[in-house]
Design a protein around this motif. Structure first.
Motif, PDB file in Angstrom:
ATOM      1  N   THR A 160      15.432 -14.410  27.845  1.00 42.58           N
ATOM      2  CA  THR A 160      15.714 -15.347  29.010  1.00 42.58           C
ATOM      3  C   THR A 160      16.881 -16.093  28.841  1.00 42.58           C
ATOM      4  O   THR A 160      17.665 -16.367  29.540  1.00 42.58           O
ATOM      5  N   TRP A 161      17.038 -16.633  27.400  1.00 42.93           N
ATOM      6  CA  TRP A 161      18.182 -17.333  27.151  1.00 42.93           C
ATOM      7  C   TRP A 161      19.540 -16.442  27.483  1.00 42.93           C
ATOM      8  O   TRP A 161      20.198 -17.061  28.113  1.00 42.93           O
ATOM      9  N   PHE A 162      19.400 -15.366  26.979  1.00 42.85           N
ATOM     10  CA  PHE A 162      20.727 -14.441  27.213  1.00 42.85           C
ATOM     11  C   PHE A 162      20.855 -14.141  28.570  1.00 42.85           C
ATOM     12  O   PHE A 162      21.969 -14.403  28.997  1.00 42.85           O
ATOM     13  N   ARG A 163      20.068 -13.948  29.405  1.00 48.28           N
ATOM     14  CA  ARG A 163      20.243 -13.781  30.742  1.00 48.28           C
ATOM     15  C   ARG A 163      20.618 -15.076  31.617  1.00 48.28           C
ATOM     16  O   ARG A 163      21.359 -14.984  32.493  1.00 48.28           O
ATOM     17  N   ARG A 164      20.071 -16.064  31.082  1.00 46.88           N
ATOM     18  CA  ARG A 164      20.486 -17.314  31.740  1.00 46.88           C
ATOM     19  C   ARG A 164      21.988 -17.793  31.494  1.00 46.88           C
ATOM     20  O   ARG A 164      22.782 -18.136  32.195  1.00 46.88           O
ATOM     21  N   THR A 165      22.150 -17.777  30.058  1.00 42.95           N
ATOM     22  CA  THR A 165      23.583 -18.180  29.752  1.00 42.95           C
ATOM     23  C   THR A 165      24.839 -17.275  29.735  1.00 42.95           C
ATOM     24  O   THR A 165      25.866 -17.729  29.724  1.00 42.95           O
ATOM     25  N   GLN A 166      24.546 -15.956  29.927  1.00 44.26           N
ATOM     26  CA  GLN A 166      25.721 -15.009  29.655  1.00 44.26           C
ATOM     27  C   GLN A 166      25.587 -14.446  31.158  1.00 44.26           C
ATOM     28  O   GLN A 166      26.244 -13.533  31.494  1.00 44.26           O
ATOM     29  N   ALA A 167      24.807 -15.154  32.160  1.00 40.74           N
ATOM     30  CA  ALA A 167      25.025 -14.510  33.413  1.00 40.74           C
ATOM     31  C   ALA A 167      26.212 -14.450  33.994  1.00 40.74           C
ATOM     32  O   ALA A 167      27.200 -15.473  33.937  1.00 40.74           O
ATOM     33  N   GLY A 168      26.643 -13.440  34.898  1.00 41.80           N
ATOM     34  CA  GLY A 168      28.031 -13.302  35.327  1.00 41.80           C
ATOM     35  C   GLY A 168      27.694 -14.245  36.802  1.00 41.80           C
ATOM     36  O   GLY A 168      26.899 -14.523  37.255  1.00 41.80           O
ATOM     37  N   ASN A 169      28.941 -14.386  37.301  1.00 43.63           N
ATOM     38  CA  ASN A 169      29.156 -14.873  38.615  1.00 43.63           C
ATOM     39  C   ASN A 169      29.124 -14.040  39.801  1.00 43.63           C
ATOM     40  O   ASN A 169      29.954 -13.199  40.061  1.00 43.63           O
ATOM     41  N   MET A 170      27.955 -14.030  40.429  1.00 39.35           N
ATOM     42  CA  MET A 170      27.859 -12.831  41.527  1.00 39.35           C
ATOM     43  C   MET A 170      28.288 -13.373  42.727  1.00 39.35           C
ATOM     44  O   MET A 170      27.980 -12.575  43.917  1.00 39.35           O
ATOM     45  N   ASN A 171      28.983 -14.642  42.838  1.00 38.17           N
ATOM     46  CA  ASN A 171      29.249 -15.121  44.336  1.00 38.17           C
ATOM     47  C   ASN A 171      30.605 -14.416  44.777  1.00 38.17           C
ATOM     48  O   ASN A 171      30.876 -14.712  45.696  1.00 38.17           O
ATOM     49  N   TYR A 172      31.236 -13.598  43.789  1.00 37.75           N
ATOM     50  CA  TYR A 172      32.393 -13.153  44.402  1.00 37.75           C
ATOM     51  C   TYR A 172      31.904 -11.737  45.109  1.00 37.75           C
ATOM     52  O   TYR A 172      30.785 -11.408  44.978  1.00 37.75           O
ATOM     53  N   THR A 173      32.775 -11.166  45.798  1.00 36.48           N
ATOM     54  CA  THR A 173      32.505 -10.240  46.822  1.00 36.48           C
ATOM     55  C   THR A 173      32.417  -8.903  45.767  1.00 36.48           C
ATOM     56  O   THR A 173      33.225  -8.267  45.147  1.00 36.48           O
ATOM     57  N   GLU A 210      22.029  -9.056  39.203  1.00 32.66           N
ATOM     58  CA  GLU A 210      22.770  -9.652  37.988  1.00 32.66           C
ATOM     59  C   GLU A 210      23.715  -8.755  37.493  1.00 32.66           C
ATOM     60  O   GLU A 210      23.966  -7.574  37.634  1.00 32.66           O
ATOM     61  N   GLY A 211      24.652  -9.423  36.698  1.00 29.89           N
ATOM     62  CA  GLY A 211      25.789  -8.807  35.872  1.00 29.89           C
ATOM     63  C   GLY A 211      25.851 -10.000  34.612  1.00 29.89           C
ATOM     64  O   GLY A 211      25.370 -11.025  35.017  1.00 29.89           O
ATOM     65  N   TYR A 212      26.416  -9.442  33.646  1.00 27.59           N
ATOM     66  CA  TYR A 212      26.680 -10.500  32.620  1.00 27.59           C
ATOM     67  C   TYR A 212      28.164 -10.490  32.025  1.00 27.59           C
ATOM     68  O   TYR A 212      29.058  -9.711  32.093  1.00 27.59           O
ATOM     69  N   ARG A 213      28.386 -11.701  31.392  1.00 30.09           N
ATOM     70  CA  ARG A 213      29.658 -11.710  31.060  1.00 30.09           C
ATOM     71  C   ARG A 213      29.600 -12.762  29.511  1.00 30.09           C
ATOM     72  O   ARG A 213      28.990 -13.692  29.380  1.00 30.09           O
ATOM     73  N   THR A 248      33.558 -21.989  34.205  1.00 29.17           N
ATOM     74  CA  THR A 248      33.222 -21.413  35.705  1.00 29.17           C
ATOM     75  C   THR A 248      34.645 -21.599  36.394  1.00 29.17           C
ATOM     76  O   THR A 248      34.635 -20.773  37.577  1.00 29.17           O
ATOM     77  N   THR A 249      35.676 -22.020  36.014  1.00 28.51           N
ATOM     78  CA  THR A 249      36.540 -22.308  36.612  1.00 28.51           C
ATOM     79  C   THR A 249      37.919 -21.399  36.018  1.00 28.51           C
ATOM     80  O   THR A 249      37.765 -21.136  34.907  1.00 28.51           O
ATOM     81  N   THR A 250      38.817 -21.036  36.980  1.00 30.06           N
ATOM     82  CA  THR A 250      40.018 -20.064  36.569  1.00 30.06           C
ATOM     83  C   THR A 250      40.536 -20.977  35.328  1.00 30.06           C
ATOM     84  O   THR A 250      40.707 -22.104  35.487  1.00 30.06           O
ATOM     85  N   GLY A 251      41.028 -20.256  34.262  1.00 28.99           N
ATOM     86  CA  GLY A 251      41.702 -20.713  33.203  1.00 28.99           C
ATOM     87  C   GLY A 251      40.892 -21.546  32.311  1.00 28.99           C
ATOM     88  O   GLY A 251      41.234 -22.276  31.573  1.00 28.99           O
ATOM     89  N   PHE A 252      39.579 -21.425  32.365  1.00 28.11           N
ATOM     90  CA  PHE A 252      38.607 -22.071  31.637  1.00 28.11           C
ATOM     91  C   PHE A 252      38.834 -22.034  30.097  1.00 28.11           C
ATOM     92  O   PHE A 252      38.749 -22.935  29.498  1.00 28.11           O
ATOM     93  N   TRP A 253      39.391 -21.070  29.752  1.00 19.87           N
ATOM     94  CA  TRP A 253      39.787 -20.797  28.023  1.00 19.87           C
ATOM     95  C   TRP A 253      40.840 -21.602  27.853  1.00 19.87           C
ATOM     96  O   TRP A 253      41.038 -22.042  26.670  1.00 19.87           O
ATOM     97  N   LYS A 254      41.618 -22.151  28.537  1.00 22.25           N
ATOM     98  CA  LYS A 254      42.743 -23.192  28.265  1.00 22.25           C
ATOM     99  C   LYS A 254      42.097 -24.423  27.679  1.00 22.25           C
ATOM    100  O   LYS A 254      42.567 -24.812  27.001  1.00 22.25           O
TER     101      LYS A 254
END
Ligand SMILES: *[C@@H]1O[C@H](CO)[C@@H](O)[C@H](O)[C@H]1NC(C)=O
Ligand SMILES: *[C@@H]1O[C@H](CO)[C@@H](O)[C@H](O)[C@H]1NC(C)=O
Ligand SMILES: *[C@@H]1O[C@H](CO)[C@@H](O)[C@H](O)[C@H]1NC(C)=O
Ligand SMILES: *[C@@H]1O[C@H](CO)[C@@H](O)[C@H](O)[C@H]1NC(C)=O
Ligand SMILES: *[C@@H]1O[C@H](CO)[C@@H](O)[C@H](O)[C@H]1NC(C)=O
Length: 799
Positions: A489-502, A509-512, A333-339
């Motif tokens: 349901t699992w897919f929509r919950r765990t792959q949900a995109g963050n919709m708090n950005y503008t 919904e959007g997915y990642r 959920t944080t920038t640079g999470f992949w590091k």
């Protein structure tokens, strides 16, 4: 009830001191113990290997080598399918899971040609039996005298399961006979004998630990010089060695349970003829190639591809490596999470759990390279198989659905047990419980509902109990429905995109795809296809959202099939919302195409555009109506040689993209058959449904169908193999050899209608709706009758 039976059996063994648990919630398909597809060449990783679909099955396999001065050179010994063996083609030329078939193997380096014929009589009294003939001969074109040895082994032992089992082999008057028993198979016997002269058979045994039985080749090489009759006690693996001068044949007969076949009770020649004729007539009724592929050479290629898909069916049993929950910040959920995830590719041991053993009955994408189950591939495999043998497709589907865990997760790669792991580098063995994969099984479920709803009217496959008794079909769909919904349901919950950005229009919904690393999105199935760089928690992936739409679509059909009106309306509403969300979040007016999205430094929604297969997902998964004006640009993108069009098929990435052909170049230019298949199917729907683009789609459909089929066919002719992907510039097959998983989809494309000659718009969804051959035969029969009785006809009419 076999799965239930296993659960009971496994639980009782666990009471005996072994730790074994199995999911309580396994589905059960009612089939008897002696069901015809209990036995098969379900060890697709070896050139020829038989086993039953039970954990305690004997393992049977074939090895061979040329003899030099009566001895073999270790590196000449063939066993597992290996690209490095430089075989000049091998595989099933005609094979059906229910009857058997014929495999040819051209071992060019050893100067040997092999044939393995297999028959599985379907008659009740012979269930649980099979017979095989192994033929070895000097390679065609060599007149050199050559001596060779073939080694058939039979071994018993399954890790974690040590039920009492027994095995013993002896040779007498030129015939080796083995007898044994295991709890699930019961008593069994196997014999091997030579058919011609000029050869001899011998047998010796060895004792190995349970988890080493599959390593038969190493055991053989380590012990062959020391072989003695009185060897170790409690032998659990035997090597049946047959040496021959020049050409020779050996028959193997296996029987089990109450059936005690003598050597001659299976008439191999007759069974083989029956198997071949049944294969051919079913193939002609269902998958006969249509113009411009009417030449018999195309039919030969198509039969071989279909046979190898079917012959790649495997049974797997064992534990798998799963990450402990929250051991990774890949859900990031944080920038640079992949590091944080970087460097954890090989996870610390304490983060990896070994799951309890499970079983899987699955087709494999490639026998030498990917001999295990892959979620992304399996839905495509089933699309071909379900038309051929609905009940088999359902057994395989159920086997997969049984693996959906209590959260709704299903691991994308099923690497069950030590033998399967031996083919996978350690960093790829671990399955992450937050990572998804394209849910292709939903496509197969949608297609199964279609066949069941039509009561099999356009179905030409093997007899199906689900069609014979519609209640069984309803029952089956009712059982899988909650599990499919759980995965949705699992897919929509765990792959949900963050919709708090503008975001524009604040859609719901959007997915990642989770598990991103720089340059890679493994979970999407499209590994190195360019996405936002570096990975960002604000990313939204258009293919992920499209897959959610496809799942809603499929669940809607399931609900409609079950007459669940309110659920069906609910899924239709969700699908509709997803279609609008795709527009709102992913259509870039500037790029004039669908794009991934991310956020900029000010946290505003921005597009990440890389034209290619990702831009095509809303179209490929059937989420665009035929009069959608954006189809105009989609078709242009497909047709433009500067972007995706090539004479060999549709490229995975636009030629104009800066990433085109770069780095590993896995999904950055090559032509993939599964993507081309989805496109051909959607184009056919566009052609067949009146609308503004049907004329344009017709040309595209004809050209693309011809190009992709020709590419696979030409390469198959030239190399003897189907390939994982095809070079976008040359059309040459590349990367994994013997890739008869989704590359076999050309079988269906060959059988689709040729619309070149006829400008009339057909209403066709699939090739099934063309005049089925049995109607044609009926018409011919009536003509013959009229001809025969033509003299009597006038009298009959007058009367
Ligand atoms: C399974 O099928 C057999 C025969 O087709 C039938 O007698 C039996 O009742 C079935 N069992 C279940 C649990 O459905
Ligand atoms: C094959 O084996 C036979 C019998 O052992 C031997 O006489 C013959 O020389 C061998 N042939 C070759 C080509 O090695
Ligand atoms: C979005 O904002 C809501 C409300 O502040 C918060 O509960 C939620 O966790 C946020 N979601 C993400 C993915 O950050
Ligand atoms: C597409 O067709 C439907 C019904 O046939 C119609 O309601 C809709 O307005 C059309 N859309 C466009 C973009 O033409
Ligand atoms: C095209 O197909 C239609 C409908 O099947 C048929 O009536 C027509 O004669 C065909 N035309 C040609 C040129 O084959």
């Amino acid at each position: 009830m076999h799965i239930f039976y296993y659960v009971v059996a496994l639980c009782s063994w666990s009471v005996l001191g072994k730790t074994l648990t199995a999911s309580e919630e396994t589905l059960s398909i009612n089939s008897s113990r002696g069901r015809p597809i209990l036995w098969g060449p379900y060890r697709p990783n070896v050139y020829f290997g038989m086993r039953a679909r039970t954990p305690d099955s004997p393992l049977i396999g074939l090895m061979w080598a040329p003899l030099h001065d009566g001895d073999i050179v270790d590196s000449d010994l063939r066993h597992t399918c290996e690209q490095a063996d430089h075989m000049r083609g091998y595989g099933w030329t005609e094979y059906d899971v229910r009857h058997g078939g014929m495999q040819t193997l051209h071992d060019a380096e050893n100067g040997l040609d092999m044939e393995t014929s297999l028959v599985m009589p379907e008659r009740d009294e012979q269930r649980g039996s099979w017979a095989a003939r192994i033929k070895v001969s000097p390679a065609a074109g060599t007149d050199k005298a050559i001596n060779s040895t073939i080694i058939l082994y039979i071994g018993l032992g399954t890790p974690h399961l040590t039920p009492p089992s027994a095995l013993n082999c002896e040779v007498s008057s030129g015939i080796v006979r083995c007898v044994g028993s295991t709890p699930r198979i019961g008593d069994f016997q196997l014999s091997m004998s030579r058919v011609g002269v000029g050869s001899s058979v011998d047998v010796w045994g060895s004792s190995v630990s349970d988890d080493n039985v599959w390593q038969a080749k190493a055991t053989f090489l380590d012990n062959r010089r020391a072989k003695t009759d009185d060897g170790p006690p409690n032998k659990n693996i035997y090597f049946l060695e047959a040496t021959s001068e020049g050409e020779s044949e050996f028959d193997i007969v296996f029987s089990s349970g109450s059936v005690q076949n003598t050597l001659n009770s299976i008439d191999l020649d007759r069974e083989m003829r029956l198997a071949r004729s049944s294969f051919s007539s079913r193939f002609d009724a269902l998958y006969r190639p249509q113009s411009p592929f009417s030449d018999t050479a195309f039919a030969g290629c198509s039969k071989a591809l279909l046979s190898n898909l079917l012959g790649g069916l495997g049974y797997f049993y064992g534990d798998s490596r799963v990450d402990a929950p929250r051991s990774l910040d890949n859900g990031g959920t944080t920038t640079g999470f992949w590091k944080a995830a970087k460097g954890t590719k090989v996870l610390h041991k304490s983060h990896v759990l070994s799951s309890s053993p499970s079983e899987l009955f699955s087709f494999v994408p490639s026998r030498p390279f990917f001999p295990r189950g892959f979620l992304w591939d399996e839905g495509f495999h089933l699309l071909l198989v379900l038309k051929w043998d609905l009940d088999l497709a359902i057994e395989v589907l159920v086997s997969w659905i049984d693996l959906i865990d209590e959260n709704g997760w299903i691991a994308r790669e099923q690497i069950l047990g030590a033998e399967a792991r031996s083919k996978v580098p350690p960093e790829f063995q671990i399955q992450h419980s937050q990572h998804a994969n394209p849910p292709t099984l939903f496509l197969a479920v949608g297609a199964i509902c279609e066949i069941l709803s039509a009561n099999g009217r356009s179905y030409h496959g093997h007899d199906s109990k689900y069609l014979k008794d519609p209640e069984t079909g309803i029952d089956f769909i009712r059982k899988i429905y909650p599990l499919m919904e759980r995965q949705y349901t699992w897919f929509r919950r765990t792959q949900a995109g963050n919709m708090n950005y503008t975001r524009p229009y604040s859609p719901r919904e959007g997915y990642r795809w989770r598990g991103r690393t720089p340059g890679n999105t493994f979970a999407s199935g499209l590994d190195d296809y360019p996405r936002a760089e570096p990975p960002h928690p604000g990313e939204l992936h258009v293919d992920a959202l499209s897959w959610v739409g496809a799942m809603a679509d499929s669940l809607g059909r399931v609900a409609a099939f079950l007459d669940d009106g309110s659920a069906s309306v609910g899924f239709a509403k969700e699908r509709k919302e997803i279609v609008s969300t795709i527009d709102a979040l992913h259509w870039s007016a500037k790029a004039n195409t669908f794009c991934d999205a991310s956020v900029d430094d000010d946290n505003n929604h921005v597009f990440t555009c890389h034209k290619g297969c990702v831009s095509l997902f809303p179209f490929m998964l059937g989420l665009m109506v035929v009069n959608d004006s954006r189809l105009d640009t989609i078709l242009s993108l497909l047709q433009d040689p500067n972007h995706l069009w090539s004479p060999h098929g549709i490229r995975s990435l636009s030629r104009m993209d800066p990433y085109y052909g770069t780095d590993e170049d896995y999904w950055r230019s090559p032509i993939w058959v599964n993507i081309n298949y989805l496109l051909v199917k959607q184009l056919l729907i566009l052609v067949s449904t009146p609308g503004p683009y049907s004329g344009r789609a017709r040309h595209l459909y004809n050209d693309l169908r011809r190009n992709i089929v020709t590419t696979v066919y030409d390469s198959w002719q030239e190399t003897g193999f189907a390939w994982e992907q095809y070079n976008a510039e040359t059309g040459a097959g590349q990367r994994t050899q013997h890739f008869t998983g989704w590359t076999a989809l050309v079988v269906d494309m060959m059988a689709m209608p040729d619309l070149e000659r006829n400008e009339t718009i057909f209403r066709v969804a699939t090739s099934d709706q063309f005049m089925p051959p049995h109607h044609l035969w009926l018409a011919i029969a009536i003509l013959i009758l009229i001809f025969t009785f033509r003299k009597r006809l006038p009298r009959l009419i007058r009367r």
